[in-house]
Design an enzyme around this catalytic site. Sequence first.
Site, PDB file in Angstrom:
ATOM      1  N   ARG A  71      28.596  34.647  -8.838  1.00 46.26           N
ATOM      2  CA  ARG A  71      27.281  34.314  -9.416  1.00 46.26           C
ATOM      3  C   ARG A  71      26.310  33.959  -8.294  1.00 46.26           C
ATOM      4  O   ARG A  71      26.693  33.785  -7.138  1.00 46.26           O
ATOM      5  CB  ARG A  71      27.407  33.143 -10.402  1.00 46.26           C
ATOM      6  CG  ARG A  71      27.804  31.851  -9.747  1.00 46.26           C
ATOM      7  CD  ARG A  71      27.784  30.658 -10.714  1.00 46.26           C
ATOM      8  NE  ARG A  71      28.117  29.424 -10.015  1.00 46.26           N
ATOM      9  CZ  ARG A  71      28.092  28.227 -10.542  1.00 46.26           C
ATOM     10  NH1 ARG A  71      27.769  28.061 -11.818  1.00 46.26           N
ATOM     11  NH2 ARG A  71      28.401  27.157  -9.835  1.00 46.26           N
TER      12      ARG A  71
ATOM     13  N   LYS B 217       0.860  -1.200   0.000  1.00 47.51           N
ATOM     14  CA  LYS B 217       0.000   0.000   0.000  1.00 47.51           C
ATOM     15  C   LYS B 217       0.886   1.236   0.000  1.00 47.51           C
ATOM     16  O   LYS B 217       1.813   1.355   0.803  1.00 47.51           O
ATOM     17  CB  LYS B 217      -0.895  -0.024   1.246  1.00 47.51           C
ATOM     18  CG  LYS B 217      -2.086   0.896   1.154  1.00 47.51           C
ATOM     19  CD  LYS B 217      -3.127   0.429   0.130  1.00 47.51           C
ATOM     20  CE  LYS B 217      -4.429   0.007   0.763  1.00 47.51           C
ATOM     21  NZ  LYS B 217      -5.313  -0.631  -0.220  1.00 47.51           N
TER      22      LYS B 217
ATOM     23  N   THR C 187      -3.313  -5.610   0.630  1.00 47.59           N
ATOM     24  CA  THR C 187      -2.756  -4.262   0.828  1.00 47.59           C
ATOM     25  C   THR C 187      -3.585  -3.512   1.869  1.00 47.59           C
ATOM     26  O   THR C 187      -3.060  -2.680   2.598  1.00 47.59           O
ATOM     27  CB  THR C 187      -2.674  -3.472  -0.498  1.00 47.59           C
ATOM     28  OG1 THR C 187      -3.989  -3.151  -0.949  1.00 47.59           O
ATOM     29  CG2 THR C 187      -1.933  -4.244  -1.566  1.00 47.59           C
TER      30      THR C 187
ATOM     31  N   GLN D 143      29.821  20.865  -7.795  1.00 47.44           N
ATOM     32  CA  GLN D 143      30.516  19.604  -7.534  1.00 47.44           C
ATOM     33  C   GLN D 143      31.402  19.706  -6.293  1.00 47.44           C
ATOM     34  O   GLN D 143      31.380  18.836  -5.411  1.00 47.44           O
ATOM     35  CB  GLN D 143      31.394  19.216  -8.748  1.00 47.44           C
ATOM     36  CG  GLN D 143      30.632  18.721  -9.961  1.00 47.44           C
ATOM     37  CD  GLN D 143      30.238  19.810 -10.952  1.00 47.44           C
ATOM     38  OE1 GLN D 143      29.972  20.945 -10.563  1.00 47.44           O
ATOM     39  NE2 GLN D 143      30.166  19.469 -12.231  1.00 47.44           N
TER      40      GLN D 143
ATOM     41  N   HIS E 212      19.483  28.103 -12.434  1.00 45.03           N
ATOM     42  CA  HIS E 212      20.191  29.245 -13.004  1.00 45.03           C
ATOM     43  C   HIS E 212      19.407  30.557 -12.888  1.00 45.03           C
ATOM     44  O   HIS E 212      18.179  30.569 -13.021  1.00 45.03           O
ATOM     45  CB  HIS E 212      20.498  28.988 -14.484  1.00 45.03           C
ATOM     46  CG  HIS E 212      21.216  27.696 -14.724  1.00 45.03           C
ATOM     47  ND1 HIS E 212      22.450  27.412 -14.201  1.00 45.03           N
ATOM     48  CD2 HIS E 212      20.860  26.587 -15.431  1.00 45.03           C
ATOM     49  CE1 HIS E 212      22.839  26.203 -14.571  1.00 45.03           C
ATOM     50  NE2 HIS E 212      21.882  25.673 -15.316  1.00 45.03           N
TER      51      HIS E 212
HETATM   52  O1  LIG Z   1      28.772  24.441 -10.597  1.00 46.41           O
HETATM   53  C1  LIG Z   1      28.657  24.205 -11.812  1.00 46.41           C
HETATM   54  N1  LIG Z   1      29.008  22.995 -12.301  1.00 46.41           N
HETATM   55  C2  LIG Z   1      28.895  22.672 -13.637  1.00 46.41           C
HETATM   56  O2  LIG Z   1      29.237  21.545 -14.056  1.00 46.41           O
HETATM   57  C3  LIG Z   1      28.381  23.662 -14.491  1.00 46.41           C
HETATM   58  N2  LIG Z   1      28.127  23.691 -15.832  1.00 46.41           N
HETATM   59  C4  LIG Z   1      27.594  24.908 -16.110  1.00 46.41           C
HETATM   60  O3  LIG Z   1      27.209  25.279 -17.253  1.00 46.41           O
HETATM   61  N3  LIG Z   1      27.527  25.677 -14.980  1.00 46.41           N
HETATM   62  C5  LIG Z   1      27.988  24.905 -13.952  1.00 46.41           C
HETATM   63  N4  LIG Z   1      28.141  25.160 -12.632  1.00 46.41           N
END
Ligand SMILES: O=c1[nH]c(=O)c2[nH]c(=O)[nH]c2[nH]1
Length: 299
Positions: A177, A11, A58, A227, A255
């Site tokens: 940014r 469920k 269930t 990353q 973005h």
């Molecule tokens: O932090 C980011 N990693 C990316 O792999 C990436 N690629 C991108 O166009 N902008 C960003 N920003």
Amino acid sequence: MPQLSYAKYGKDNVRLYKVDKNEKTGVHTVIEQTVCTLLEGDIETAYTEADNGPVVATDTQKQTIYIMAKQHAIDPPEQFAATLGNHFVKTYPHIHAAHVKIIQHRWTRMTIDGKPHPHSFFRDGEEIRVVESVTRENQGVDIKSKIEKLLVLKSTGSAFYGFHRDEFTRLPETWDRILSTEVEAGWKWKTFKDVAEVKKVDFNGAWQRARDITLKIFAEDNSASVQATMYKMGEQILADVPLVEEVDYALPNKHYFEIDLSWYKGLKNTGKDATVFAPQSDPNGLIYCTVARTPKSKL
Ligand SMILES: O=c1[nH]c(=O)c2[nH]c(=O)[nH]c2[nH]1
């Protein structure tokens, strides 16, 4: 001849609310969850021979969720998931594994005239706490805890430069940014022997640590990229919570584009003068990583 190669059933979307009423203080504590249970075992004939004999309906699973919620703690959700899983594999000899997923919704206590209100709460955002567990007969309990839908933004302290460039590259480098993401963070626990072992773990403390670390590193890291920042978060959770074996993040890069307004009387709104941006709904970057204590073989 085709064969049934895998099956589970149960469920989903069982909504649950539990209130704890402290008689002495009059303070109520509320928990709201959405639960899913799925059972595995010797259930093949239900599919292949229309035999309902092995089917724990269930509806029965749903009733069990309510009864277990009445009789046991549902907070932390990790403990409730293990309690439910244990019940199903112990009660039904032909059920060998129980998958339990619990989504915990936010009810945050109201502050009225500067004081915490005893029984009024509000939903402070769409963030959810998620638990995914599998209890296997004689093989213990695997638990993964998660934070999902935690929306964050920083207006500076994020750069992205030095990335690979070739004839397909259009993106300019940036040293300042906006960074915004909806955090999905998961942490996998070591396999627990049984429910008794699960009951000893401070899952709420770990959830708080994981959330605090995520927010602190997001805010304070001078981010080179999504990353690099997410990896630091994973490392820190592993350092702080010894029973966690693996941490993973899935972070969309939401973005915010600069808008060139120079067409209007030469108005400056790019580079360091940019203050008005256009938030983008799509497309978005999507960055994943898993940070483990013991590196997994890639073979
Ligand atoms: O932090 C980011 N990693 C990316 O792999 C990436 N690629 C991108 O166009 N902008 C960003 N920003």
